[in-house]
Motif scaffolding. Sequence first.
Motif, short mmCIF file in Angstrom:
data_model
loop_
_atom_site.label_atom_id
_atom_site.label_comp_id
_atom_site.label_asym_id
_atom_site.label_seq_id
_atom_site.Cartn_x
_atom_site.Cartn_y
_atom_site.Cartn_z
N UNK A 3 0.83 -1.20 0.00
CA UNK A 3 0.00 0.00 0.00
C UNK A 3 0.87 1.26 0.00
N UNK A 4 0.43 2.26 -0.75
CA UNK A 4 1.16 3.51 -0.83
C UNK A 4 0.22 4.59 -1.36
N UNK A 5 0.40 5.81 -0.88
CA UNK A 5 -0.39 6.92 -1.41
C UNK A 5 -0.02 7.21 -2.86
N UNK A 6 1.09 6.65 -3.34
CA UNK A 6 1.47 6.80 -4.74
C UNK A 6 0.41 6.20 -5.67
N UNK A 7 -0.39 5.28 -5.15
CA UNK A 7 -1.41 4.63 -5.98
C UNK A 7 -2.80 5.21 -5.74
N UNK A 24 -8.25 -4.46 -14.19
CA UNK A 24 -6.87 -4.16 -14.56
C UNK A 24 -6.03 -3.77 -13.34
N UNK A 25 -6.56 -2.85 -12.54
CA UNK A 25 -5.86 -2.38 -11.35
C UNK A 25 -6.88 -2.17 -10.23
N UNK A 26 -6.45 -2.39 -8.99
CA UNK A 26 -7.39 -2.25 -7.88
C UNK A 26 -6.68 -1.98 -6.57
N UNK A 27 -7.37 -1.26 -5.69
CA UNK A 27 -6.93 -1.13 -4.30
C UNK A 27 -8.03 -1.58 -3.35
N UNK A 34 -16.65 -3.50 -2.23
CA UNK A 34 -17.13 -2.54 -1.25
C UNK A 34 -15.95 -1.92 -0.52
N UNK A 35 -16.19 -0.79 0.12
CA UNK A 35 -15.15 -0.13 0.89
C UNK A 35 -14.40 0.91 0.08
N UNK A 36 -13.49 1.59 0.75
CA UNK A 36 -12.70 2.63 0.09
C UNK A 36 -11.72 2.03 -0.91
N UNK A 37 -11.21 2.88 -1.77
CA UNK A 37 -10.32 2.41 -2.82
C UNK A 37 -11.04 2.39 -4.15
N UNK A 62 -13.85 12.82 -21.08
CA UNK A 62 -13.42 13.34 -19.78
C UNK A 62 -14.65 13.38 -18.89
N UNK A 63 -14.56 12.75 -17.72
CA UNK A 63 -15.68 12.69 -16.79
C UNK A 63 -15.31 13.52 -15.55
N UNK A 64 -16.10 14.54 -15.26
CA UNK A 64 -15.79 15.46 -14.16
C UNK A 64 -16.74 15.27 -12.99
N UNK A 65 -16.38 15.86 -11.87
CA UNK A 65 -17.22 15.81 -10.69
C UNK A 65 -17.19 14.50 -9.95
N UNK A 66 -16.14 13.72 -10.15
CA UNK A 66 -16.03 12.41 -9.51
C UNK A 66 -15.26 12.56 -8.20
N UNK A 67 -15.71 11.89 -7.16
CA UNK A 67 -14.99 11.89 -5.90
C UNK A 67 -14.97 10.48 -5.33
N UNK A 68 -13.92 10.16 -4.62
CA UNK A 68 -13.82 8.87 -3.95
C UNK A 68 -12.84 8.99 -2.80
N UNK A 69 -12.93 8.04 -1.87
CA UNK A 69 -12.01 7.99 -0.75
C UNK A 69 -11.01 6.86 -0.98
N UNK A 70 -9.74 7.20 -0.96
CA UNK A 70 -8.71 6.20 -1.19
C UNK A 70 -8.59 5.27 0.01
N UNK A 71 -8.02 4.10 -0.23
CA UNK A 71 -7.86 3.11 0.82
C UNK A 71 -6.40 2.99 1.22
#
Length: 260
Positions: free
Chosen positions: A78-82, A108-111, A115-118, A175-184
């Motif tokens: 895990x790293x904030x780089x991702x 392809x890629x996942x954190x 369900x849950x953050x990431x 381009x899709x705008x207005x997207x928000x998410x919480x990283x894990x």
Amino acid sequence: MEIGFGMGLTSFCGKASGPFADPLFTKLLLHLDSDFSDSSLGDRTPTLVGSPTVSSVQKVFGAKSYLSTPSNTAKFSASTDFNLGDSVPAQVSFRVWSDPARADDEVYFATHSWSGNGYLLAVNHTDSKLRFSSNSTLKASWDYTFPTSTWIALRFNHDGAGTYRYYVNGILLAAVSGVSLTDSTNPFFVGARTPNVTGLTGYMDEVLWEKHAGLVVTTSATYDVETAPWVNPSEKHLNIPVNDPLLATGFFNSLWEKTK
């Protein structure tokens, strides 16, 4: 190696030519020619989950590529780089060869798992969409019918301000705008999601993950797809502003040792 001074400090070692993977921006670089080693200066160590392999049957450049199946993945700590939900721009460029025997959903890629953050960066072949999801919610999607048995160049990025773009073979889908998410704080998975399921059936090659406050992601309608493998950061040059705090951390001395 040459060192030049001016607005910044640049070192050149002239070992190779090709598209340049900037050492400040590159957080993961997988050529996948012989194994899953990271060619970025971070030199991240992968944990192989299941039995992922590299194969010479299909490849874009070099000798081999990642032969992916739904139950195998390469995991990185895990790293904030991702992160893809913070204010730091990020961009991933990669190649995919999709097998005709593929499943409907492929990651392809996942954190995270679902369900849950990431996030999950995936494709659904039933509805012909490239998908970006988080916390059991589809955050953005792009219409694309993914062909089989041919290499496709993909690029996905976040500008750090809630706009996400997806490119296929150098062409912007949208381009899709207005997207928000919480990283894990979960590990980063390549080719599948935790717990090593819903992975790609096919091949993956030349994975470049970039993230940095100074990164300028691709925003144009088109870009020229690379025709050679990414040059390892230690094999090209480093351009550091003279007032960059990296110079006080010993980072440049470390790079010098890597490129001598």
